[in-house]
Scaffold this active site. Structure first.
Site, mmCIF file in Angstrom:
data_model
loop_
_atom_site.group_PDB
_atom_site.id
_atom_site.type_symbol
_atom_site.label_atom_id
_atom_site.label_comp_id
_atom_site.label_asym_id
_atom_site.label_seq_id
_atom_site.Cartn_x
_atom_site.Cartn_y
_atom_site.Cartn_z
ATOM 1 N N ASP A 1 29.992 38.216 50.938
ATOM 2 C CA ASP A 1 30.912 38.472 52.039
ATOM 3 C C ASP A 1 30.458 38.969 53.380
ATOM 4 O OD1 ASP A 1 33.681 38.037 52.890
ATOM 5 O OD2 ASP A 1 34.339 39.826 51.903
ATOM 6 N N ASN B 1 39.304 29.475 50.164
ATOM 7 C CA ASN B 1 38.549 29.055 51.286
ATOM 8 C C ASN B 1 38.960 27.862 51.971
ATOM 9 O OD1 ASN B 1 35.504 30.619 50.149
ATOM 10 N ND2 ASN B 1 37.190 31.487 51.217
#
Ligand code: FPP
Length: 222
Positions: free
Chosen positions: A2, A50
């Site tokens: 991330d 996502n």
């Protein structure tokens, strides 16, 4: 993995350039894991959430994943790494990418030095739902559905529960990753944005893990 987007934005770059910079971080980490003798490594490459990203970024990530596989699978194979994928193979994932995933699995299937699982179109809740669906479709009666039965129907039943989960970029969440499997994992959070992550950060996390006392719900020994 991330923090790619923020890494790029801080440099006045496009978010996708942050993902591109994440490739070196990933393969340096894989090398570090091999040096440590880690047998199982799993990364979150694209989650079921996502898809909510802008179409351009989603399209970029599909192509990016494909390019990485084509570029890196021989090297992974030479290193004795078995590659695997975890997630839903639904219609949204380009067929070409699925084909490259399958070829990577086939090429590396005999390797045992490390199993490198790439979670792609993966969601922890989706994995549990899929396991329950499989049990129901096999006609398993309700009283035979226990933790072992669910575990046997996860995407990779032979994958041991992770000892350690690392989340980068100063986010303190699980974000639907390996929900079932991390019940007793040690969690390490770091401020480092993924493109800056290197094997030394993995070593730091492992040292932190080694200093933890794991009781798995029991009490301290002796
Ligand atoms: C999250 O950063 C990162 C991703 C969605 C993709 C990361 C993928 C790779 C580095 C390569 C994976 C490919 C293979 C084949 C293993 P973010 O965009 O959420 O960053 P932000 O939180 O700063 O926005």
């Amino acid at each position: 993995m991330d923090g790619n987007g923020r890494w790029a934005q801080r440099r006045g770059l496009k978010r996708t350039e942050g993902h591109a910079a994440g490739e070196e971080a990933l393969f340096d980490t894989v090398e570090g894991a091999l040096d440590l003798g880690i047998r199982w490594l799993t990364v979150d490459a694209f989650s079921t959430e996502n898809w909510k990203r802008p179409t351009d970024e989603v399209r970029y990530l599909m192509g990016f994943n494909e390019r990485i596989l084509v570029k890196r699978r021989d090297e992974m194979n030479e290193r004795g790494v078995r590659m695997r994928f975890a997630g839903r193979r639904d219609w949204r994932v380009p067929r070409r990418l699925l084909r490259h995933q399958d070829q990577s699995v086939e090429l590396t299937q005999a390797n045992r030095r490390m199993t490198f699982t790439i979670a792609f179109n993966y969601g922890g809740r989706a994995e549990i739902v899929d396991a329950v669906r499989a049990l129901v479709s096999e006609g398993v009666p309700a009283d035979k559905i226990d933790e072992r039965a669910i575990r046997r129907h996860l995407y990779h039943p032979d994958m041991p529960d992770p000892d350690l989960m690392i989340r980068t970029s100063g986010e303190y969440r699980i974000s639907n990753f390996l929900l079932w499997e991390i019940a007793y994992s040690e969690l390490v959070f770091t401020e480092v944005l993924w493109p800056d992550f290197r094997r030394e950060h993995l070593f730091d996390a492992v040292r932190e893990f080694q200093a933890r006392e794991r009781r798995f719900g029991g009490i301290e020994d002796g």
